[in-house]
Design a protein around this motif. Structure first.
Motif, PDB file in Angstrom:
ATOM      1  N   ARG A  81     -15.746  11.802 -11.640  1.00  0.00           N
ATOM      2  CA  ARG A  81     -17.151  11.466 -11.437  1.00  0.00           C
ATOM      3  C   ARG A  81     -17.291  10.693 -10.134  1.00  0.00           C
ATOM      4  N   ASP A  82     -18.339  10.988  -9.418  1.00  0.00           N
ATOM      5  CA  ASP A  82     -18.573  10.267  -8.179  1.00  0.00           C
ATOM      6  C   ASP A  82     -19.013   8.846  -8.502  1.00  0.00           C
ATOM      7  N   THR A  83     -18.527   7.924  -7.735  1.00  0.00           N
ATOM      8  CA  THR A  83     -18.906   6.530  -7.957  1.00  0.00           C
ATOM      9  C   THR A  83     -19.482   5.956  -6.675  1.00  0.00           C
ATOM     10  N   ALA A  84     -19.835   4.713  -6.773  1.00  0.00           N
ATOM     11  CA  ALA A  84     -20.530   4.065  -5.665  1.00  0.00           C
ATOM     12  C   ALA A  84     -19.704   4.031  -4.395  1.00  0.00           C
ATOM     13  N   GLY A  85     -18.388   4.006  -4.505  1.00  0.00           N
ATOM     14  CA  GLY A  85     -17.528   3.796  -3.345  1.00  0.00           C
ATOM     15  C   GLY A  85     -17.652   4.892  -2.317  1.00  0.00           C
ATOM     16  N   ALA A  86     -16.566   5.562  -2.047  1.00  0.00           N
ATOM     17  CA  ALA A  86     -16.579   6.582  -1.016  1.00  0.00           C
ATOM     18  C   ALA A  86     -16.906   7.952  -1.593  1.00  0.00           C
ATOM     19  N   GLY A  87     -17.189   8.007  -2.852  1.00  0.00           N
ATOM     20  CA  GLY A  87     -17.590   9.270  -3.447  1.00  0.00           C
ATOM     21  C   GLY A  87     -16.432  10.163  -3.839  1.00  0.00           C
ATOM     22  N   ALA A 103     -18.398  -3.963  -0.999  1.00  0.00           N
ATOM     23  CA  ALA A 103     -19.470  -4.904  -0.668  1.00  0.00           C
ATOM     24  C   ALA A 103     -19.210  -6.296  -1.252  1.00  0.00           C
ATOM     25  N   THR A 104     -18.406  -6.376  -2.312  1.00  0.00           N
ATOM     26  CA  THR A 104     -18.173  -7.673  -2.960  1.00  0.00           C
ATOM     27  C   THR A 104     -16.730  -8.140  -2.808  1.00  0.00           C
ATOM     28  N   ALA A 105     -16.018  -7.526  -1.843  1.00  0.00           N
ATOM     29  CA  ALA A 105     -14.576  -7.802  -1.726  1.00  0.00           C
ATOM     30  C   ALA A 105     -14.276  -9.264  -1.406  1.00  0.00           C
ATOM     31  N   ASP A 106     -15.254  -9.993  -0.892  1.00  0.00           N
ATOM     32  CA  ASP A 106     -15.054 -11.416  -0.598  1.00  0.00           C
ATOM     33  C   ASP A 106     -15.918 -12.321  -1.477  1.00  0.00           C
TER      34      ASP A 106
END
Lengths: 326, 240
Positions: free
Chosen positions: B10-16, B59-62
């Motif tokens: 399934r495609d997710t928010a990341g890189a697809g 986007a939330t890595a930090d």
């Protein structure tokens, strides 16, 4: 007089109160001094038990989570046993912390070699970016502990001893201090070696510098003092007297004087295991670090003579026997 | 070789990218369609974690509130890099440079070079103690929500530092700490009584599952474990 180590828990307890970033990590040694602080800050006073690899890893993990860890045990167990953790968990991860040791070279002679770590600073010297504080008096220890904790995310090693000089210097956590000026060479005394060095060089025409922060090495002050004390020969002589492994800082001296032909003598704790118990004073003398031995070795090296006029033996501090729970 | 089921693909928010893309991404790393067992043994567990469990994204890595994933088993990191690329933490364009002088992607990961990598690892036995400290630190900061995950190998558990961490974390009640043990039976002397028993003796919650079964992994990863740290032992084919 109380010892440097007596200052550790009160100072760090106060810092725990003042700064919510500060956390202390212990491994069953030095826990008693933090009972009250642990009650006030149960999440920031952590005793992992007799687990020194976990001690370092936990400290670095706290730093990864944004805290300022202060990690403490005897030098043997803080630096030597978990050395790869010190190297990787702090340095390679790119995080900082304050490592505070006690009992470094021979603070507990009757405890024997299992509780001695004369090589701790030399080991730390193989790593990049560590500040190393070697106080010579409890007041200096208190100041340098505060500097260490306040030093952002720097990596700082603080070496506490039960030995002490008689008087404190107004240390600043940075450069070397000019204690005495002379023309026939420079003697750099580190930490608790200052009183022995001052007694040993009494009446000798030498400059005495005092270091309580040896890394970074104050090359500029040493360079200036060395050139000013060449005795007209143009070839500076430098003696380094360190309360840990002899020669630990001779490479730093060579680097400071790289473009100047010079001579350097590194004095300190010998590499050979004495396999002796006894007192601090006996160990100071056995390593040739009492005032009489130092005078002979320094004046012999500098060619200043006067080896027979030295004062009496060493003046080590308390015997400082340590109750160890293992 | 995978018998994966569930949400993969399934495609997710990341890189697809989906689970089915990971083989190709790993091929970019190695220039080969065949991958070492050390690389693929972690693939399914990593995917299920990053796809369905960990609350962290590029986007939330930090972000202080993010979940932390510490790869302690730092050798054979191709599956890790492939998943990080699939989820958009690192550019797919980085993958072919794997191990080159100017590549951020080494044969052991470096947190200072790889976005999304919480630790640099490779030398075994460092991740779990670091995870203990991280869990303690988050708790001390009042960040009681983020989960801390660390992935180790079964042979890596031979390192005494891990035993120090296991023995401490249970009694310390570090219930935000989670360990995934990839068990490909590579420990020199095996582990009489089983791996889960070691964690349970240390006061942990522990469950053993098929490390290729995505639904089983997901159920194990999300099993409640109030007051205790949690270990998931993910069994995969023994190393040949």
């Amino acid at each position: 007089m109380d010892t440097m180590r007596d200052r550790f828990a009160p100072v760090v307890s106060a810092l725990l109160d003042e700064d919510p970033r500060v956390a202390v990590v212990l491994a069953a040694i030095g826990v008693d001094g933090f009972v009250e602080a642990a009650r006030r800050h149960p999440d920031r006073v952590i005793d992992v038990g007799i687990r020194e690899q976990l001690l370092i890893g936990t400290g670095a993990g706290l730093a990864l989570a944004g805290l300022r860890p202060v990690v403490h045990t005897f030098a043997s167990f803080l630096v030597e046993r978990p050395f790869e953790q010190v190297k990787l968990d702090f340095g390679h991860q790119g995080v900082g912390g304050v490592l505070v040791s006690a009992a470094g070279s021979f603070d507990w002679p009757s405890g024997g070699f299992t509780h001695m770590s004369p090589g701790d600073v030399a080991l730390m010297d193989t790593l990049d970016g560590w500040t190393v504080h070697v106080p010579g008096h409890p007041d200096e220890a208190e100041t340098l502990l505060r500097h260490a904790v306040a030093a952002g995310d720097d990596k700082v090693y603080v070496r506490l001893s039960v030995q002490s000089n008689a008087a404190a210097f107004p240390v600043d956590g940075r450069g070397f201090h000019l204690v005495r000026e002379g023309g026939r060479g420079v003697v750099l005394a580190v930490g608790t070696m200052l009183d022995h060095v001052l007694a040993a060089t009494e009446g000798l025409d030498v400059t005495v510098l005092y270091a309580t922060t040896v890394r970074p090495f104050d090359a500029r002050t040493l360079h200036r003092a060395a050139l000013a004390a060449t005795g007209g020969t143009g070839t500076p002589d430098v003696v380094v007297v360190e309360p840990y492994l002899a020669g630990t800082s001779t490479a730093a001296v060579a680097e400071a004087l790289v473009e100047v032909p010079h001579r350097v003598l590194g004095l300190g704790v010998g590499r050979r295991e004495l396999r002796r118990y006894g007192t601090i004073e006996e160990h100071v003398a056995a390593h040739g670090l009492d005032a009489r031995s130092l005078r002979e070795r320094i004046s012999g090296f500098l060619g200043t003579g006067g080896s027979g006029n030295g004062p009496g033996g060493g003046s080590g501090g308390d015997t400082g026997e340590e109750s160890v729970r293992d | 070789m995978t018998t994966a089921t569930g949400a993969e693909g399934r495609d997710t928010a990341g890189a697809g990218y989906g689970f089915g893309d990971l083989d190709r991404l790993m091929g970019l790393l190695t220039g080969d369609e065949k991958h070492g067992p050390a690389a693929t043994s972690t693939l399914d567990a990593l995917w299920v974690l990053y796809d369905r469990v960990l609350r962290v994204s590029p986007a939330t890595a930090d972000a202080p509130e993010r979940d932390r994933f510490l790869l302690s088993k730092g050798h054979g990191p191709m599956a890790y890099y492939a998943v990080l690329a699939a989820k958009g933490f690192v550019p797919v364009e980085w993958l072919p440079g794997f191990g080159a002088y100017d590549s951020p992607l080494g044969h052991h990961p470096d947190r200072m070079l790889v976005p999304g990598a919480e630790i640099g690892s490779g030398s075994l036995g460092h991740g779990l103690p670091l995870a203990v400290g991280t869990a303690l630190g988050l708790r001390a900061r009042g960040l009681t929500d983020p989960a801390v995950w660390v992935l180790v190998g079964d042979a890596e558990l031979d390192e005494g530092s891990n035993h120090e961490a296991i023995a401490f974390a249970g009694p310390a009640g570090l219930d935000r700490l989670h360990t995934v043990v990839i068990d490909n039976a590579s420990a020199r002397y095996g582990r009489p009584g089983g791996i889960a028993a070691r964690f349970e003796a240390g006061g942990w919650s522990a469950v053993t599952v098929d490390g290729r079964d995505h639904e089983a992994l997901y159920a194990a990863f999300t099993a409640p474990h109030p007051g205790r740290p949690h270990a998931v032992i993910a069994r995969v084919d023994p190393r040949s």
